[in-house]
Design a protein around this motif. Structure first.
Motif, PDB file in Angstrom:
ATOM      1  N   GLY A   1      -1.257 -12.288  36.346  1.00  0.00           N
ATOM      2  CA  GLY A   1      -1.646 -11.501  35.193  1.00  0.00           C
ATOM      3  C   GLY A   1      -2.398 -10.249  35.604  1.00  0.00           C
ATOM      4  O   GLY A   1      -2.521  -9.946  36.802  1.00  0.00           O
ATOM      5  N   PRO A   2      -2.934  -9.495  34.653  1.00  0.00           N
ATOM      6  CA  PRO A   2      -3.599  -8.228  34.956  1.00  0.00           C
ATOM      7  C   PRO A   2      -4.729  -8.332  35.979  1.00  0.00           C
ATOM      8  O   PRO A   2      -5.013  -7.364  36.687  1.00  0.00           O
ATOM      9  CB  PRO A   2      -4.143  -7.782  33.594  1.00  0.00           C
ATOM     10  N   LYS A   3      -5.371  -9.495  36.080  1.00  0.00           N
ATOM     11  CA  LYS A   3      -6.456  -9.614  37.059  1.00  0.00           C
ATOM     12  C   LYS A   3      -5.935  -9.467  38.488  1.00  0.00           C
ATOM     13  O   LYS A   3      -6.705  -9.143  39.412  1.00  0.00           O
ATOM     14  CB  LYS A   3      -7.178 -10.941  36.909  1.00  0.00           C
ATOM     15  N   GLY A   4      -4.648  -9.700  38.676  1.00  0.00           N
ATOM     16  CA  GLY A   4      -4.069  -9.503  40.006  1.00  0.00           C
ATOM     17  C   GLY A   4      -4.166  -8.063  40.458  1.00  0.00           C
ATOM     18  O   GLY A   4      -4.235  -7.796  41.666  1.00  0.00           O
ATOM     19  N   ILE A   5      -4.160  -7.107  39.519  1.00  0.00           N
ATOM     20  CA  ILE A   5      -4.309  -5.693  39.869  1.00  0.00           C
ATOM     21  C   ILE A   5      -5.663  -5.469  40.534  1.00  0.00           C
ATOM     22  O   ILE A   5      -5.771  -4.806  41.567  1.00  0.00           O
ATOM     23  CB  ILE A   5      -4.171  -4.803  38.617  1.00  0.00           C
ATOM     24  N   GLY A   6      -6.714  -6.043  39.925  1.00  0.00           N
ATOM     25  CA  GLY A   6      -8.052  -5.876  40.471  1.00  0.00           C
ATOM     26  C   GLY A   6      -8.215  -6.526  41.832  1.00  0.00           C
ATOM     27  O   GLY A   6      -8.852  -5.961  42.728  1.00  0.00           O
ATOM     28  N   ILE A   7      -7.630  -7.704  42.002  1.00  0.00           N
ATOM     29  CA  ILE A   7      -7.771  -8.409  43.280  1.00  0.00           C
ATOM     30  C   ILE A   7      -7.065  -7.655  44.402  1.00  0.00           C
ATOM     31  O   ILE A   7      -7.652  -7.375  45.453  1.00  0.00           O
ATOM     32  CB  ILE A   7      -7.222  -9.847  43.166  1.00  0.00           C
ATOM     33  N   ALA A   8      -5.786  -7.326  44.182  1.00  0.00           N
ATOM     34  CA  ALA A   8      -5.032  -6.621  45.217  1.00  0.00           C
ATOM     35  C   ALA A   8      -5.613  -5.230  45.478  1.00  0.00           C
ATOM     36  O   ALA A   8      -5.755  -4.814  46.637  1.00  0.00           O
ATOM     37  CB  ALA A   8      -3.564  -6.510  44.807  1.00  0.00           C
ATOM     38  N   GLY A   9      -5.959  -4.523  44.410  1.00  0.00           N
ATOM     39  CA  GLY A   9      -6.546  -3.194  44.576  1.00  0.00           C
ATOM     40  C   GLY A   9      -7.878  -3.252  45.299  1.00  0.00           C
ATOM     41  O   GLY A   9      -8.184  -2.391  46.125  1.00  0.00           O
ATOM     42  N   GLY A  10      -8.671  -4.275  45.003  1.00  0.00           N
ATOM     43  CA  GLY A  10      -9.964  -4.417  45.660  1.00  0.00           C
ATOM     44  C   GLY A  10      -9.818  -4.671  47.149  1.00  0.00           C
ATOM     45  O   GLY A  10     -10.568  -4.119  47.969  1.00  0.00           O
ATOM     46  N   VAL A  11      -8.859  -5.517  47.525  1.00  0.00           N
ATOM     47  CA  VAL A  11      -8.633  -5.793  48.947  1.00  0.00           C
ATOM     48  C   VAL A  11      -8.220  -4.517  49.683  1.00  0.00           C
ATOM     49  O   VAL A  11      -8.719  -4.220  50.776  1.00  0.00           O
ATOM     50  CB  VAL A  11      -7.564  -6.890  49.118  1.00  0.00           C
ATOM     51  N   VAL A  12      -7.318  -3.756  49.080  1.00  0.00           N
ATOM     52  CA  VAL A  12      -6.839  -2.524  49.721  1.00  0.00           C
ATOM     53  C   VAL A  12      -7.966  -1.500  49.842  1.00  0.00           C
ATOM     54  O   VAL A  12      -8.142  -0.859  50.890  1.00  0.00           O
ATOM     55  CB  VAL A  12      -5.656  -1.932  48.931  1.00  0.00           C
ATOM     56  N   MET A  13      -8.758  -1.341  48.785  1.00  0.00           N
ATOM     57  CA  MET A  13      -9.789  -0.312  48.782  1.00  0.00           C
ATOM     58  C   MET A  13     -11.003  -0.698  49.606  1.00  0.00           C
ATOM     59  O   MET A  13     -11.560   0.125  50.340  1.00  0.00           O
ATOM     60  CB  MET A  13     -10.214  -0.016  47.338  1.00  0.00           C
ATOM     61  N   LEU A  14     -11.452  -1.949  49.492  1.00  0.00           N
ATOM     62  CA  LEU A  14     -12.701  -2.353  50.133  1.00  0.00           C
ATOM     63  C   LEU A  14     -12.518  -2.856  51.563  1.00  0.00           C
ATOM     64  O   LEU A  14     -13.487  -2.904  52.320  1.00  0.00           O
ATOM     65  CB  LEU A  14     -13.391  -3.427  49.295  1.00  0.00           C
ATOM     66  N   LEU A  15     -11.310  -3.273  51.914  1.00  0.00           N
ATOM     67  CA  LEU A  15     -11.058  -3.735  53.273  1.00  0.00           C
ATOM     68  C   LEU A  15     -10.037  -2.858  53.993  1.00  0.00           C
ATOM     69  O   LEU A  15     -10.249  -2.454  55.132  1.00  0.00           O
ATOM     70  CB  LEU A  15     -10.575  -5.193  53.253  1.00  0.00           C
ATOM     71  N   GLY A  16      -8.933  -2.569  53.308  1.00  0.00           N
ATOM     72  CA  GLY A  16      -7.858  -1.820  53.951  1.00  0.00           C
ATOM     73  C   GLY A  16      -8.274  -0.436  54.395  1.00  0.00           C
ATOM     74  O   GLY A  16      -7.988  -0.022  55.531  1.00  0.00           O
ATOM     75  N   ASN A  17      -8.963   0.301  53.551  1.00  0.00           N
ATOM     76  CA  ASN A  17      -9.327   1.679  53.898  1.00  0.00           C
ATOM     77  C   ASN A  17     -10.406   1.767  54.966  1.00  0.00           C
ATOM     78  O   ASN A  17     -10.203   2.420  55.996  1.00  0.00           O
ATOM     79  CB  ASN A  17      -9.747   2.440  52.637  1.00  0.00           C
ATOM     80  N   PRO A  18     -11.562   1.147  54.790  1.00  0.00           N
ATOM     81  CA  PRO A  18     -12.597   1.296  55.828  1.00  0.00           C
ATOM     82  C   PRO A  18     -12.261   0.605  57.134  1.00  0.00           C
ATOM     83  O   PRO A  18     -12.774   0.985  58.189  1.00  0.00           O
ATOM     84  CB  PRO A  18     -13.838   0.672  55.176  1.00  0.00           C
ATOM     85  N   PHE A  19     -11.399  -0.424  57.098  1.00  0.00           N
ATOM     86  CA  PHE A  19     -11.041  -1.152  58.310  1.00  0.00           C
ATOM     87  C   PHE A  19      -9.770  -0.606  58.967  1.00  0.00           C
ATOM     88  O   PHE A  19      -9.290  -1.171  59.941  1.00  0.00           O
ATOM     89  CB  PHE A  19     -10.813  -2.635  58.000  1.00  0.00           C
ATOM     90  N   SER A  20      -9.228   0.483  58.448  1.00  0.00           N
ATOM     91  CA  SER A  20      -7.951   0.997  58.947  1.00  0.00           C
ATOM     92  C   SER A  20      -8.072   1.614  60.341  1.00  0.00           C
ATOM     93  O   SER A  20      -7.091   1.677  61.078  1.00  0.00           O
ATOM     94  CB  SER A  20      -7.387   2.044  57.986  1.00  0.00           C
ATOM     95  N   GLY A  21      -9.255   2.100  60.692  1.00  0.00           N
ATOM     96  CA  GLY A  21      -9.418   2.784  61.970  1.00  0.00           C
ATOM     97  C   GLY A  21      -8.773   4.155  62.000  1.00  0.00           C
ATOM     98  O   GLY A  21      -8.564   4.719  63.081  1.00  0.00           O
ATOM     99  N   ALA A  22      -8.481   4.707  60.835  1.00  0.00           N
ATOM    100  CA  ALA A  22      -7.791   6.000  60.789  1.00  0.00           C
ATOM    101  C   ALA A  22      -8.631   7.124  61.379  1.00  0.00           C
ATOM    102  O   ALA A  22      -8.108   8.033  62.025  1.00  0.00           O
ATOM    103  CB  ALA A  22      -7.413   6.334  59.347  1.00  0.00           C
ATOM    104  N   ALA A  23      -9.935   7.074  61.176  1.00  0.00           N
ATOM    105  CA  ALA A  23     -10.800   8.134  61.676  1.00  0.00           C
ATOM    106  C   ALA A  23     -11.185   7.947  63.135  1.00  0.00           C
ATOM    107  O   ALA A  23     -11.745   8.858  63.748  1.00  0.00           O
ATOM    108  CB  ALA A  23     -12.067   8.211  60.831  1.00  0.00           C
ATOM    109  N   SER A  24     -10.898   6.777  63.704  1.00  0.00           N
ATOM    110  CA  SER A  24     -11.261   6.516  65.100  1.00  0.00           C
ATOM    111  C   SER A  24     -10.134   5.751  65.784  1.00  0.00           C
ATOM    112  O   SER A  24      -9.154   6.329  66.211  1.00  0.00           O
ATOM    113  CB  SER A  24     -12.572   5.736  65.168  1.00  0.00           C
ATOM    114  N   ALA A  25     -10.265   4.430  65.862  1.00  0.00           N
ATOM    115  CA  ALA A  25      -9.241   3.551  66.415  1.00  0.00           C
ATOM    116  C   ALA A  25      -9.651   2.120  66.099  1.00  0.00           C
ATOM    117  O   ALA A  25     -10.852   1.841  65.965  1.00  0.00           O
ATOM    118  CB  ALA A  25      -9.088   3.738  67.916  1.00  0.00           C
ATOM    119  N   PRO A  26      -8.706   1.197  65.959  1.00  0.00           N
ATOM    120  CA  PRO A  26      -9.084  -0.188  65.665  1.00  0.00           C
ATOM    121  C   PRO A  26     -10.025  -0.774  66.704  1.00  0.00           C
ATOM    122  O   PRO A  26     -10.909  -1.574  66.368  1.00  0.00           O
ATOM    123  CB  PRO A  26      -7.732  -0.925  65.670  1.00  0.00           C
TER     124      PRO A  26
END
Length: 331
Positions: free
Chosen positions: A228-253
Motif C-alpha cells: 500500500g501507500p506506506k511502501g512509498i515511504g519505506i522504499a523512499g526512506g531507504v534510498v534517501m537515508l541510506l542509499g545517498n549518503p552511503f553511495s560513496g559518490a563524493a569519495s569512494a566506498p
C-alpha cells in the motif's frame, strides 16, 4: 475519541526529532569518519626495491590492500581495469605515484598526500601521474556526485506517481519503463552533451542513468503494490537515508566507515554511481557487479508491481463473484 488528537500530536513531536537524528547520522557519520579502509593500492617494481615501500605503506594499519605488480605497465593496466585506485612504482629515477582521479578525486588526493608526505620525510621526491584523469569540466567530481540525489528523487517520484495514479500490472510497468528511459536520455543530455561531465559512450551512459532511475522507481512502486501507500515511504526512506549518503559518490566506498561502504554498493545510488564511472571513464571496466545490482533491483521491483496487480485483480474478482452469488441467492 478525545485522546486521538493528543496522541497524534505526541507522535509528531516525537517522530520529527527521531527522523532528524536519523538523517543527521546517515549523512554526517560517513563524512566525519572518512578514511582509507583496505583501499586497493598497487606496488610495482622488483621485489627487492619495493620491500621498503610496502613496509612504509603497511604502517598505515588497515588503510591499504596492497597488490603487487611486476612493472609500471602492469600497474597502469590494473588501474585502468579498476582493480586498484593507484600504484606506487619504484623506478631507477625514484618513486612514482600513479593515480586515477576519474575513479574519485578524493582518493587520488589522499594517495598523493600519504605517499608524498612519507617520501618528503625521507628527503625524496615523488612524481605523480594521473593515468585516468577526471574530465576538465569536473576535476573534483562535484557534478558527478551531485547527480546522485536528483536521480534518486526522480526514481522515487516516478514510483510514487504511478502508485497514486492507481496504475497497476503491465500498465504500471510500462509507465515506469517509459519514465526511466526519458530520465536516462534527459540526464545524459545534461551531464554529457551540455556540462561535459561524462565522457564515455552517450547511449551507454543514458542506459545506465535510466537503469539507476528504474531500480529506484521499481522498488518504490513494487513495495507500494504489495504494502500500500506506506511502501512509498519505506522504499523512499531507504534510498534517501541510506542509499545517498552511503553511495560513496563524493569519495569512494573504501573511504566510508563499515558497513556503510558495503551497504551503499548494494543500493541503487551507490551501484549506479560506480557503474556510471566505469562506463564513462574506464571503458566499462568492473561494470558487471554494479550492473547486476541495479538489474536485480529493477527486476524485483517490477516483479513486485506485477504481483501486487495480480493479487488486487484476484481480490476484486473474488469480491465480484461473492456479490454475484449473494444477488443470485436474494433473487
Amino acid at each position: 475519541m478525545s485522546h486521538t488528537p493528543n496522541r497524534r500530536l505526541i507522535a509528531v513531536v516525537v517522530l520529527v526529532p527521531v527522523l532528524a537524528a536519523l538523517a543527521l547520522w546517515a549523512f554526517a557519520w560517513p563524512a566525519a569518519r572518512t578514511a582509507p579502509r583496505d583501499l586497493p593500492l598497487g606496488v610495482a617494481g622488483p621485489p627487492a626495491a619495493t620491500a621498503q615501500v610496502e613496509r612504509q605503506l603497511e604502517r598505515h594499519e588497515g588503510a591499504f590492500e596492497l597488490h603487487r605488480y611486476a612493472d609500471e605497465a602492469a600497474a597502469r593496466e590494473a588501474i585502468q581495469d579498476r582493480s586498484v585506485y593507484g600504484a606506487v612504482v619504484v623506478t631507477p629515477q625514484g618513486p612514482e605515484l600513479l593515480t586515477a582521479s576519474a575513479a574519485g578525486p578524493a582518493v587520488a588526493q589522499l594517495l598523493q598526500q600519504a605517499v608524498t608526505r612519507q617520501a618528503a620525510a625521507e628527503g625524496t621526491q615523488v612524481r605523480t601521474v594521473d593515468v585516468v584523469p577526471a574530465p576538465q569540466s569536473d576535476p573534483r567530481g562535484a557534478a558527478l556526485s551531485a547527480s546522485v540525489l536528483p536521480l534518486a528523487l526522480a526514481g522515487i517520484a516516478a514510483g510514487a506517481v504511478v502508485t497514486l495514479l492507481g496504475l497497476s500490472g503491465p500498465r504500471a510497468v510500462g509507465a515506469l519503463l517509459g519514465a526511466s528511459a526519458l530520465v536516462g536520455v534527459t540526464a545524459a543530455g545534461i551531464a554529457h552533451s551540455w556540462l561535459g561531465v561524462l565522457t564515455g559512450d552517450w547511449w551507454t551512459e543514458a542506459a545506465v542513468l535510466g537503469l539507476s532511475s528504474l531500480a529506484v522507481s521499481g522498488a518504490v512502486a513494487g513495495l507500494a503494490a504489495l504494502m500500500g501507500p506506506k511502501g512509498i515511504g519505506i522504499a523512499g526512506g531507504v534510498v534517501m537515508l541510506l542509499g545517498n549518503p552511503f553511495s560513496g559518490a563524493a569519495s569512494a566506498p573504501q573511504l566510508l566507515p563499515e558497513p556503510a561502504g558495503a551497504i551503499g554498493q548494494w543500493l541503487p545510488p551507490g551501484a549506479g554511481t560506480t557503474l556510471l564511472r566505469s562506463v564513462s571513464y574506464f571503458d566499462g571496466a568492473a561494470a558487471t557487479g554494479p550492473a547486476l545490482t541495479l538489474g536485480w533491483w529493477a527486476v524485483l521491483g517490477l516483479g513486485a508491481v506485477l504481483l501486487g496487480g495480480a493479487l488486487r485483480a484476484r481480490k476484486r474478482s473474488g469480491t465480484a463473484a461473492t456479490d454475484t452469488r449473494e444477488l443470485t441467492t436474494v433473487g
